[in-house]
Design an enzyme around this catalytic site. Structure first.
Site, PDB file in Angstrom:
ATOM      1  N   GLN A 105       0.850  -1.199   0.000  1.00 38.31           N
ATOM      2  CA  GLN A 105       0.000   0.000   0.000  1.00 38.31           C
ATOM      3  C   GLN A 105       0.882   1.243   0.000  1.00 38.31           C
ATOM      4  O   GLN A 105       0.384   2.361  -0.045  1.00 38.31           O
ATOM      5  CB  GLN A 105      -0.879   0.005   1.252  1.00 38.31           C
ATOM      6  CG  GLN A 105      -1.808  -1.192   1.332  1.00 38.31           C
ATOM      7  CD  GLN A 105      -2.378  -1.354   2.736  1.00 38.31           C
ATOM      8  OE1 GLN A 105      -3.411  -0.792   3.073  1.00 38.31           O
ATOM      9  NE2 GLN A 105      -1.694  -2.127   3.569  1.00 38.31           N
ATOM     10  N   ASP A 108       6.258   4.681  -1.579  1.00 36.97           N
ATOM     11  CA  ASP A 108       7.617   5.209  -1.423  1.00 36.97           C
ATOM     12  C   ASP A 108       8.674   4.511  -2.279  1.00 36.97           C
ATOM     13  O   ASP A 108       9.840   4.919  -2.287  1.00 36.97           O
ATOM     14  CB  ASP A 108       8.032   5.161   0.058  1.00 36.97           C
ATOM     15  CG  ASP A 108       7.904   3.762   0.682  1.00 36.97           C
ATOM     16  OD1 ASP A 108       8.076   2.751  -0.045  1.00 36.97           O
ATOM     17  OD2 ASP A 108       7.635   3.682   1.897  1.00 36.97           O
ATOM     18  N   HIS A 123      -1.712   1.336  -4.091  1.00 37.23           N
ATOM     19  CA  HIS A 123      -2.027   2.756  -3.880  1.00 37.23           C
ATOM     20  C   HIS A 123      -1.145   3.654  -4.739  1.00 37.23           C
ATOM     21  O   HIS A 123      -1.024   4.847  -4.467  1.00 37.23           O
ATOM     22  CB  HIS A 123      -1.926   3.121  -2.389  1.00 37.23           C
ATOM     23  CG  HIS A 123      -3.039   2.513  -1.570  1.00 37.23           C
ATOM     24  ND1 HIS A 123      -3.044   2.452  -0.203  1.00 37.23           N
ATOM     25  CD2 HIS A 123      -4.208   1.920  -1.961  1.00 37.23           C
ATOM     26  CE1 HIS A 123      -4.155   1.860   0.221  1.00 37.23           C
ATOM     27  NE2 HIS A 123      -4.864   1.517  -0.822  1.00 37.23           N
ATOM     28  N   CYS A 131      -0.967  11.707 -16.598  1.00 39.77           N
ATOM     29  CA  CYS A 131      -1.477  12.899 -17.269  1.00 39.77           C
ATOM     30  C   CYS A 131      -2.881  13.217 -16.775  1.00 39.77           C
ATOM     31  O   CYS A 131      -3.734  12.335 -16.672  1.00 39.77           O
ATOM     32  CB  CYS A 131      -1.480  12.676 -18.784  1.00 39.77           C
ATOM     33  SG  CYS A 131      -2.176  14.087 -19.664  1.00 39.77           S
ATOM     34  N   GLY A 207       3.145  -4.852   8.798  1.00 39.34           N
ATOM     35  CA  GLY A 207       3.056  -3.421   9.103  1.00 39.34           C
ATOM     36  C   GLY A 207       1.871  -2.690   8.510  1.00 39.34           C
ATOM     37  O   GLY A 207       2.030  -1.596   7.991  1.00 39.34           O
ATOM     38  N   THR A 208       0.695  -3.291   8.593  1.00 44.17           N
ATOM     39  CA  THR A 208      -0.491  -2.528   8.179  1.00 44.17           C
ATOM     40  C   THR A 208      -1.578  -2.629   9.237  1.00 44.17           C
ATOM     41  O   THR A 208      -1.728  -3.662   9.892  1.00 44.17           O
ATOM     42  CB  THR A 208      -1.032  -2.983   6.809  1.00 44.17           C
ATOM     43  OG1 THR A 208      -2.183  -2.174   6.482  1.00 44.17           O
ATOM     44  CG2 THR A 208      -1.443  -4.446   6.768  1.00 44.17           C
ATOM     45  N   SER A 209      -2.352  -1.546   9.364  1.00 43.36           N
ATOM     46  CA  SER A 209      -3.481  -1.531  10.309  1.00 43.36           C
ATOM     47  C   SER A 209      -4.702  -2.195   9.693  1.00 43.36           C
ATOM     48  O   SER A 209      -5.698  -2.405  10.388  1.00 43.36           O
ATOM     49  CB  SER A 209      -3.823  -0.081  10.681  1.00 43.36           C
ATOM     50  OG  SER A 209      -4.293   0.601   9.527  1.00 43.36           O
ATOM     51  N   ASN A 233       3.592  -7.379  13.390  1.00 44.83           N
ATOM     52  CA  ASN A 233       3.218  -6.012  13.756  1.00 44.83           C
ATOM     53  C   ASN A 233       3.572  -5.809  15.229  1.00 44.83           C
ATOM     54  O   ASN A 233       3.253  -6.663  16.051  1.00 44.83           O
ATOM     55  CB  ASN A 233       1.696  -5.829  13.536  1.00 44.83           C
ATOM     56  CG  ASN A 233       1.284  -4.374  13.498  1.00 44.83           C
ATOM     57  OD1 ASN A 233       1.676  -3.592  14.352  1.00 44.83           O
ATOM     58  ND2 ASN A 233       0.480  -4.020  12.505  1.00 44.83           N
ATOM     59  N   THR A 251       8.975  -5.084  11.842  1.00 42.65           N
ATOM     60  CA  THR A 251       9.328  -5.843  10.635  1.00 42.65           C
ATOM     61  C   THR A 251      10.837  -5.779  10.342  1.00 42.65           C
ATOM     62  O   THR A 251      11.388  -6.732   9.794  1.00 42.65           O
ATOM     63  CB  THR A 251       8.532  -5.329   9.406  1.00 42.65           C
ATOM     64  OG1 THR A 251       8.496  -3.906   9.431  1.00 42.65           O
ATOM     65  CG2 THR A 251       7.121  -5.865   9.409  1.00 42.65           C
TER      66      THR A 251
HETATM   67  P1  OAD Z   1      -1.353   2.725   9.201  1.00 38.82           P
HETATM   68  O1  OAD Z   1      -0.705   3.955   9.706  1.00 38.82           O
HETATM   69  O2  OAD Z   1      -2.835   2.684   9.204  1.00 38.82           O
HETATM   70  O3  OAD Z   1      -0.843   1.467  10.045  1.00 38.82           O
HETATM   71  C1  OAD Z   1       0.514   1.282  10.286  1.00 38.82           C
HETATM   72  C2  OAD Z   1       0.703  -0.062  10.956  1.00 38.82           C
HETATM   73  O4  OAD Z   1       2.092  -0.305  11.067  1.00 38.82           O
HETATM   74  C3  OAD Z   1       0.108  -0.172  12.367  1.00 38.82           C
HETATM   75  O5  OAD Z   1      -0.606  -1.389  12.467  1.00 38.82           O
HETATM   76  C4  OAD Z   1       1.360  -0.180  13.272  1.00 38.82           C
HETATM   77  O6  OAD Z   1       1.158  -0.956  14.465  1.00 38.82           O
HETATM   78  C5  OAD Z   1       2.370  -0.811  12.360  1.00 38.82           C
HETATM   79  N1  OAD Z   1       3.782  -0.497  12.652  1.00 38.82           N
HETATM   80  C6  OAD Z   1       4.321   0.619  13.211  1.00 38.82           C
HETATM   81  N2  OAD Z   1       5.665   0.505  13.268  1.00 38.82           N
HETATM   82  C7  OAD Z   1       5.997  -0.692  12.740  1.00 38.82           C
HETATM   83  C8  OAD Z   1       7.216  -1.399  12.523  1.00 38.82           C
HETATM   84  N3  OAD Z   1       8.405  -0.873  12.841  1.00 38.82           N
HETATM   85  N4  OAD Z   1       7.150  -2.635  11.950  1.00 38.82           N
HETATM   86  C9  OAD Z   1       5.958  -3.162  11.611  1.00 38.82           C
HETATM   87  N5  OAD Z   1       4.780  -2.549  11.795  1.00 38.82           N
HETATM   88  C10 OAD Z   1       4.793  -1.339  12.354  1.00 38.82           C
HETATM   89  O7  OAD Z   1      -0.757   2.448   7.730  1.00 38.82           O
HETATM   90  P2  OAD Z   1      -1.352   1.521   6.585  1.00 38.82           P
HETATM   91  O8  OAD Z   1      -1.935   0.281   7.152  1.00 38.82           O
HETATM   92  O9  OAD Z   1      -0.317   1.396   5.544  1.00 38.82           O
HETATM   93  O10 OAD Z   1      -3.763   5.093   1.968  1.00 38.82           O
HETATM   94  O11 OAD Z   1      -2.518   2.430   6.032  1.00 38.82           O
HETATM   95  C11 OAD Z   1      -3.253   2.025   4.908  1.00 38.82           C
HETATM   96  C12 OAD Z   1      -3.537   3.196   4.030  1.00 38.82           C
HETATM   97  O12 OAD Z   1      -4.106   4.263   4.792  1.00 38.82           O
HETATM   98  C13 OAD Z   1      -2.321   3.841   3.384  1.00 38.82           C
HETATM   99  O13 OAD Z   1      -1.897   3.189   2.215  1.00 38.82           O
HETATM  100  C14 OAD Z   1      -2.832   5.208   3.056  1.00 38.82           C
HETATM  101  C15 OAD Z   1      -3.524   5.517   4.357  1.00 38.82           C
HETATM  102  O14 OAD Z   1      -4.543   6.468   4.290  1.00 38.82           O
HETATM  103  C16 OAD Z   1      -3.923   6.074   1.082  1.00 38.82           C
HETATM  104  O15 OAD Z   1      -3.281   7.088   1.163  1.00 38.82           O
HETATM  105  C17 OAD Z   1      -4.924   5.792   0.009  1.00 38.82           C
END
Ligand code: OAD
Length: 273
Positions: A105, A108, A123, A131, A207-209, A233, A251
């Site tokens: 997602q 970067d 994403h 464009c 590492g995703t929520s 996580n 991670t």
């Molecule tokens: P979030 O900020 O929602 O979640 C980040 C997750 O990473 C949480 O579950 C943390 O516990 C975990 N975390 C923090 N530090 C970590 C580490 N060192 N190792 C592993 N995990 C760690 O981010 P996303 O789940 O990526 O979308 O959010 C999903 C989407 O929401 C993004 O792609 C973005 C955002 O709005 C768009 O912009 C469309």
């Protein structure tokens, strides 16, 4: 974490169609703040102001300073960001033949920079532009994108017209914008992402929520198709009821340990050549 780590090593050692599903957490140890953790991006900036096309337009007209500070912070963060051991371990697992796709997602580009070859960016990517008129896309190198971000964050830029004038031009003559998915916009390559999850023998959530759909549905899809699910996580797991193995840790620590132990079990070398 010991027993869980052992189980994860066991599962990965027997895998050949692994899929790694990543979120902002995997880039946290590269210095990029996550969105929803304390101090995260959405705590300091309102997604309604900087995360939607309409919000960006309105903020640029009514409160350009706010948008400039968002851009300045983003550029400064990305300038310093390099792949961390978590990204490199994912690339190692691909080289060993354990993982065959990364669905991220993140926008970067750090998985590709770390050496992962099959990266599905649902994403979008900051380093691809689209464009505004004909929707043609093209890659733009990192240094140029960061220079553009700095120019847009500059004090002199006020209003949409001035900002548009700084954007790169498509062959058709119209301005191009970063090909990232803003709120309300369609996700990208989702058919390929679902195919990777459905064809996986193991899906590693890293590492995703799990807060943003449809991407957040991938672990359930993988599980339904028979994959084992491993969730890494340090915080609360979004997939508690679903994951076969839950490893509480960063991670950047857990994934290299998994890759090292899988390599030890004869699945190729975790070293980078
Ligand atoms: P979030 O900020 O929602 O979640 C980040 C997750 O990473 C949480 O579950 C943390 O516990 C975990 N975390 C923090 N530090 C970590 C580490 N060192 N190792 C592993 N995990 C760690 O981010 P996303 O789940 O990526 O979308 O959010 C999903 C989407 O929401 C993004 O792609 C973005 C955002 O709005 C768009 O912009 C469309």
């Amino acid at each position: 974490m010991g027993g869980d780590l052992d189980r994860a090593v066991e599962i990965l050692t027997g895998a050949s169609r692994g899929c790694v599903f990543t979120g902002a957490g995997i880039s946290a140890e590269s210095g990029i703040p996550t969105f929803r953790d304390p101090g995260g991006i959405w705590e300091r900036f309102d997604p309604a102001e900087v995360g939607t096309p309409e919000g960006l337009r309105t903020t640029l007209e009514r409160d350009p300073g706010r948008l400039r500070s968002f851009l300045a912070e983003t550029v400064a963060t990305l300038e310093r960001a390099e792949p961390n051991p978590g990204h490199r371990a994912v690339a190692d697992l691909e080289r060993m033949g354990v993982v065959d796709a990364v669905v991220t997602q993140n926008v970067d580009g750090l998985h590709t920079q770390a050496g992962s070859r099959r990266v599905i960016e649902v994403h979008g990517s900051l380093y691809r532009f689209r464009c505004l008129v004909c929707r043609e896309t093209r890659s733009i190198e990192r240094s140029r994108v960061l220079a553009l971000g700095r120019a847009l964050a500059d004090d002199g830029v006020r209003g949409v017209a001035q900002a548009l004038a700084l954007l790169p031009r498509c062959a058709c003559g119209a301005p191009m914008r970063p090909d990232v998915v803003l709120f309300g916009e369609a996700v990208q390559s989702m058919d390929r992402a679902f195919a990777a999850a459905q064809g996986a023998d193991v899906l590693v959530v890293a590492g995703t929520s799990g807060a943003v759909y449809p991407a957040a549905a991938l672990p359930r899809e993988a599980k339904r198709s028979g994959a084992a699910v491993i969730d890494v996580n340090p915080g609360e797991s979004a997939y508690g009821g679903l994951a076969d193995v839950r490893i509480e840790g960063k991670t950047g620590v857990v994934l290299p340990e998994l890759a090292r132990r899988v390599a030890e079990r004869g699945r190729g070398s975790a070293g980078r050549g």
